[in-house]
Each structure stands twice: as structure tokens, then as C-alpha cells.
Design a protein around this motif. Structure first.
Motif, mmCIF file in Angstrom:
data_model
loop_
_atom_site.group_PDB
_atom_site.id
_atom_site.type_symbol
_atom_site.label_atom_id
_atom_site.label_comp_id
_atom_site.label_asym_id
_atom_site.label_seq_id
_atom_site.Cartn_x
_atom_site.Cartn_y
_atom_site.Cartn_z
ATOM 1 N N LEU A 39 0.842 -1.194 0.139
ATOM 2 C CA LEU A 39 -0.008 -0.055 -0.021
ATOM 3 C C LEU A 39 0.933 1.231 0.064
ATOM 4 N N ASN A 40 0.359 2.402 -0.799
ATOM 5 C CA ASN A 40 0.984 3.388 -0.702
ATOM 6 C C ASN A 40 -0.160 4.629 -0.172
ATOM 7 N N SER A 41 0.344 5.717 0.023
ATOM 8 C CA SER A 41 -0.428 7.182 0.212
ATOM 9 C C SER A 41 -1.307 7.172 -0.846
ATOM 10 N N LEU A 44 -4.761 5.393 -0.787
ATOM 11 C CA LEU A 44 -5.769 5.862 0.173
ATOM 12 C C LEU A 44 -6.338 6.949 -0.535
ATOM 13 N N GLY A 45 -5.473 7.739 -1.109
ATOM 14 C CA GLY A 45 -5.882 9.157 -1.834
ATOM 15 C C GLY A 45 -6.803 8.916 -2.995
ATOM 16 N N GLN A 316 -8.451 -9.358 4.794
ATOM 17 C CA GLN A 316 -8.373 -8.389 5.494
ATOM 18 C C GLN A 316 -7.836 -7.037 4.941
ATOM 19 N N SER A 317 -8.133 -6.851 3.593
ATOM 20 C CA SER A 317 -7.650 -5.628 3.028
ATOM 21 C C SER A 317 -7.996 -4.471 3.454
ATOM 22 N N PHE A 321 -6.096 -1.157 4.889
ATOM 23 C CA PHE A 321 -6.008 0.358 4.718
ATOM 24 C C PHE A 321 -6.314 1.014 6.085
ATOM 25 N N GLN A 322 -7.042 0.600 6.792
ATOM 26 C CA GLN A 322 -7.294 1.229 8.099
ATOM 27 C C GLN A 322 -6.115 1.633 8.969
ATOM 28 N N TYR A 323 -5.306 0.341 8.993
ATOM 29 C CA TYR A 323 -3.960 0.497 9.733
ATOM 30 C C TYR A 323 -2.901 1.632 9.097
#
Length: 337
Positions: A39-41, A44-45, A316-317, A321-323
Motif C-alpha cells: 500500500l501507498n499513500s 488511500l488518496g 483483511q484488505s 487500509f485502516q492500519y
């Protein structure tokens, strides 16, 4: 096959696990069974609607991952069945300078990403990954790894004896630390937590600065460099850090602008320090396939291993992302299939 899609709006509430038909590779394409993603910022954006508020739904997010080639389309020659491959972030940026057209070919938006059990990608947009890395480790390379390599090696041309300041302890920052040490540089890491600074020192960092305890961290950089300033600063903070980075830079030094963790709009940019220092401000936007392959050669030669903070399962994807959004990690957050 199972895949996660952004559908019906923005936010993690609109990231849904769905069923899609198994894709078939066409001419010049390969079918990949995904093994892991990182995952990368930006991911999430994209999910939150920050980057593309006019996003065409449904969209499979996540740009970085690794998988196994399990089928080849017609007129493919670069890979064989069974090889481990990773997609390059900007699928059309093979080598040379980027073009405006390249930005319409990035994985995870506007193109479908890799948070799916199977994906089809053009063979020209793939690279082999170093054999000594696990699937999870290899998944961290396309965005964070290549961005740091672009900043430190390709644009920064960091040399033995240089001083490099790295902001934070996320994926890009720790790759930058590793690549700068490979180049023979002295590395100063900033963080808000002493325990993260200790871990960074265990990875080779020469100095650590807790910017919560010492908000004027640029003064510490000047002290550590006998008043000369750093040769290269990897700036991920953006709005709240760029002026301090300018004040910590030596004359003729370079700042690699990579992120905007504190915001992308910078008011009151201090031009006088920039002019006095003849500062070079170089924005970095990941990199080309050629850069990715050069980086992989160095990683393989030095048996370098990326830093992974935590691994989640495909199911658990959402939790992953929440973490990630909690920003409490050290290194990369990954999802293993």
C-alpha cells in the motif's frame, strides 16, 4: 475471481469485495496470478477521492504488487510462464524523460490496479523481481522503491561523503536510507518517535532527530554538518517542512520533493534561502521501467531487503487500509494473497 472495487462513492465504506470474470491476455499481454500487494499513500488518496474526484467506477485500486505469470497472449516474448513479475507504476514510461501522456497509464487510477486475484498487463509494463526477495518484499518495490531510487541515484546522484536527510520512516524514506548508505553517504533521519529513530539507526542511519522534541530540526542538521548543510534532502512533509528543508540545505544542494504529508499547498515559501543556496528543488514522481530494472540490479547485487511493517491477508484488505491510515507504521504495509 475475487477483486476489490471502488464503487458507489469514495471512502473505505465504498471499497467492496466483488466477483469478476477471469481476464484473458490479449496480444502482447500476460495473465498474472497475484501473490502480494503493498500500500501507498496514493492508494488511500484514490479511495478517498483526493486524486481523481471524477473517477470512473468501478475501479480496482492499488498500484504495487508482485505475481506469477500463468498465461501468455499472442506475440509475447519478454517473459515465461512461472516467472515472478511486478508491474511498473506508469505503464507507458519505459525509459527517458516522462511525458504528459504517461500520467494516463498509471496503475490503480486511472487504470485498474492490482487488488485482485488475477490481472492482465502488457508485457512491456512488467519487470522481473530479485530472486532473493519474498513475494511480500518484492511487492514493495514499484512505487516506494523506484521513487527513492529516482531521488537518490537518478536525480540526486548521491556520492560517498555526501550528507542526506530523510524525513520519516515510511516506505520511501527507508528505501532512501538504504540507497543513500549504498552510495556511501552519511544519513540523518527525522521522526516523531525515538523508537523509530533507533530502528532507523539499526538499519544504518548515522543520526536521528526527533522533530517533535526539536521542531527546529534544520538547526541540528546545520550543527551536524559543521554549518555547511545537507547535500540532499528527501522531503515528504510538504507544506510544513519545505522551508525548513531549504534552511538545512548546503549551497548548491538538492531537495527531492516527494510527498505532502502535511499538505500540498505551500504559502510563504522562503525564496531568499532558496536563492542564497542556489537550491535545486526536484519533484519526483516514481520512475520509468529502466529505473526499476537498474534498482533491481542493485538490490540483487547487495542482497538488500525492504522493510515490511505488517502483512494482512487478502480478506483483511480493509483492515490493512485502516492500519495504513493510522500512520503508525515503520516501513511498508502489505497484503498477501
Amino acid at each position: 475471481m475475487k477483486a476489490y472495487e471502488i464503487t458507489g462513492g469514495f471512502g473505505l465504506d465504498h471499497l467492496k469485495l466483488t466477483e469478476r470474470p477471469l481476464p484473458t491476455p490479449g496480444r502482447g499481454e500476460v495473465l498474472i496470478k497475484m501473490k502480494a500487494v503493498a500500500l501507498n499513500s496514493r492508494d488511500l488518496g484514490v479511495i478517498d477521492g483526493f486524486y481523481h474526484p471524477d473517477l470512473q467506477e468501478p475501479l480496482i485500486p492499488v498500484s504495487d504488487g508482485v505475481g506469477e505469470v500463468i498465461a501468455l497472449g499472442e506475440q509475447t516474448s519478454r517473459f515465461q510462464i512461472g516467472e515472478r513479475v511486478s508491474g511498473i507504476f506508469t505503464q507507458s514510461w519505459i525509459s527517458g524523460k516522462p511525458t504528459k501522456a504517461n500520467w494516463s497509464s498509471s496503475l490503480g487510477s486511472p487504470l485498474n490496479g492490482l487488488l485482485a486475484e488475477y490481472v492482465v498487463l502488457p508485457e512491456e509494463g512488467l519487470v522481473r523481481v530479485p530472486a532473493h526477495l519474498t513475494d511480500v518484499e518484492a511487492a514493495t518495490l514499484p512505487c516506494a522503491g523506484v521513487t527513492a531510487w529516482h531521488a537518490i541515484v537518478e536525480e540526486g546522484k548521491v556520492m560517498p561523503g555526501d550528507t542526506v536527510v530523510v524525513q520519516g520512516t515510511g516506505g520511501v524514506s527507508l528505501f532512501a536510507l538504504q540507497f543513500a548508505k549504498l552510495a556511501g553517504a552519511t544519513v540523518i533521519v527525522t521522526s516523531s518517535r525515538d523508537e523509530k529513530l533507533e530502528r532507523a539507526k539499526a538499519m544504518g542511519a548515522d543520526h536521528g532527530i526527533n522533530y517533535k522534541q526539536t521542531p527546529e530540526w534544520e538547526q541540528v542538521v546545520m550543527d551536524l554538518t559543521n554549518g555547511e548543510g545537507a547535500d540532499h534532502i528527501v522531503d515528504l512533509g510538504g507544506a510544513s517542512t519545505l522551508n525548513r528543508s531549504l534552511s538545512a540545505l548546503r549551497v548548491g544542494g538538492q531537495i527531492s520533493i516527494i510527498g505532502g504529508l502535511s499538505g500540498f499547498q505551500i504559502e510563504g515559501l522562503a525564496l531568499i534561502p532558496a536563492i542564497i543556496r542556489k537550491a535545486r528543488l526536484q519533484a519526483i514522481n516514481v520512475g520509468s521501467r529502466e529505473m526499476f530494472e537498474s534498482m533491481n540490479g542493485a538490490i540483487a547485487k547487495h542482497v538488500l531487503r525492504p522493510t515490511v511493517d505488517k502483512v494482512f491477508t487478502f480478506e483483511q484488505s480493509i483492515e490493512a487500509f485502516q492500519y495504513f491510515a493510522s500512520a503508525s507504521y515503520f516501513g511498508k504495509i502489505c497484503i498477501e494473497f
